[in-house]
Scaffold this motif. Structure first.
Motif, mmCIF file in Angstrom:
data_model
loop_
_atom_site.group_PDB
_atom_site.id
_atom_site.type_symbol
_atom_site.label_atom_id
_atom_site.label_comp_id
_atom_site.label_asym_id
_atom_site.label_seq_id
_atom_site.Cartn_x
_atom_site.Cartn_y
_atom_site.Cartn_z
ATOM 1 N N VAL A 1 0.870 -1.178 0.000
ATOM 2 C CA VAL A 1 0.000 0.000 0.000
ATOM 3 C C VAL A 1 0.905 1.226 0.000
ATOM 4 O O VAL A 1 1.804 1.340 0.837
ATOM 5 C CB VAL A 1 -0.930 0.026 1.234
ATOM 6 N N CYS B 1 -8.795 1.664 0.948
ATOM 7 C CA CYS B 1 -7.899 1.036 -0.017
ATOM 8 C C CYS B 1 -7.659 -0.432 0.334
ATOM 9 O O CYS B 1 -7.711 -1.307 -0.533
ATOM 10 C CB CYS B 1 -6.578 1.807 -0.079
ATOM 11 N N VAL B 2 -7.411 -0.695 1.614
ATOM 12 C CA VAL B 2 -7.187 -2.075 2.046
ATOM 13 C C VAL B 2 -8.436 -2.919 1.807
ATOM 14 O O VAL B 2 -8.351 -4.055 1.313
ATOM 15 C CB VAL B 2 -6.752 -2.117 3.531
ATOM 16 N N GLN B 3 -9.604 -2.401 2.134
ATOM 17 C CA GLN B 3 -10.843 -3.150 1.907
ATOM 18 C C GLN B 3 -11.052 -3.432 0.421
ATOM 19 O O GLN B 3 -11.404 -4.546 0.030
ATOM 20 C CB GLN B 3 -12.055 -2.408 2.475
ATOM 21 N N ARG C 1 -8.708 -6.162 -0.635
ATOM 22 C CA ARG C 1 -9.200 -7.493 -0.224
ATOM 23 C C ARG C 1 -10.206 -8.015 -1.254
ATOM 24 O O ARG C 1 -10.166 -9.180 -1.662
ATOM 25 C CB ARG C 1 -9.868 -7.430 1.145
ATOM 26 N N TYR D 1 -6.578 5.052 3.601
ATOM 27 C CA TYR D 1 -5.909 3.758 3.781
ATOM 28 C C TYR D 1 -6.898 2.618 3.999
ATOM 29 O O TYR D 1 -6.823 1.587 3.335
ATOM 30 C CB TYR D 1 -4.932 3.852 4.953
ATOM 31 N N ASP D 2 -7.811 2.769 4.948
ATOM 32 C CA ASP D 2 -8.735 1.682 5.279
ATOM 33 C C ASP D 2 -9.586 1.272 4.085
ATOM 34 O O ASP D 2 -9.804 0.077 3.847
ATOM 35 C CB ASP D 2 -9.643 2.077 6.452
ATOM 36 N N ALA E 1 -2.857 0.249 -3.916
ATOM 37 C CA ALA E 1 -2.333 -1.037 -3.458
ATOM 38 C C ALA E 1 -2.150 -1.963 -4.648
ATOM 39 O O ALA E 1 -2.870 -1.879 -5.637
ATOM 40 C CB ALA E 1 -3.299 -1.660 -2.452
#
Length: 72
Positions: free
Chosen positions: A8, A36-38, A41, A33-34, A18
């Motif tokens: 990321v 982007c991570v989701q 996934r 950030y959060d 990411a």
């Protein structure tokens, strides 16, 4: 437990993107950030599902560890 490494990065505008070295073309981007991570996934799950549906071999994760080194 083994899994895919996801990198990321923060962009110049403050958003995040990411990608995964083991899954070329599997990417995500978002304002924070959060999110982007989701999204990543979800992107990984869809990417793997697509490979399986196409009959393409799913690459094995190659990472054995991850770390962040301080900037020199």
């Amino acid at each position: 437990m083994t899994g895919y490494v996801v990198v990321v990065e923060r962009d110049e505008a403050g958003g995040h993107s990411a990608w995964s070295p083991d899954l070329p073309g599997c990417v995500a981007a978002a304002a924070d950030y959060d999110e982007c991570v989701q999204l990543m996934r979800e992107a990984v799950a869809l990417h793997l599902e697509g490979l399986r549906e196409d009959g393409t071999p799913v690459p094995a994760p190659t990472a054995v560890a991850s770390l962040i080194l301080p900037a020199a």
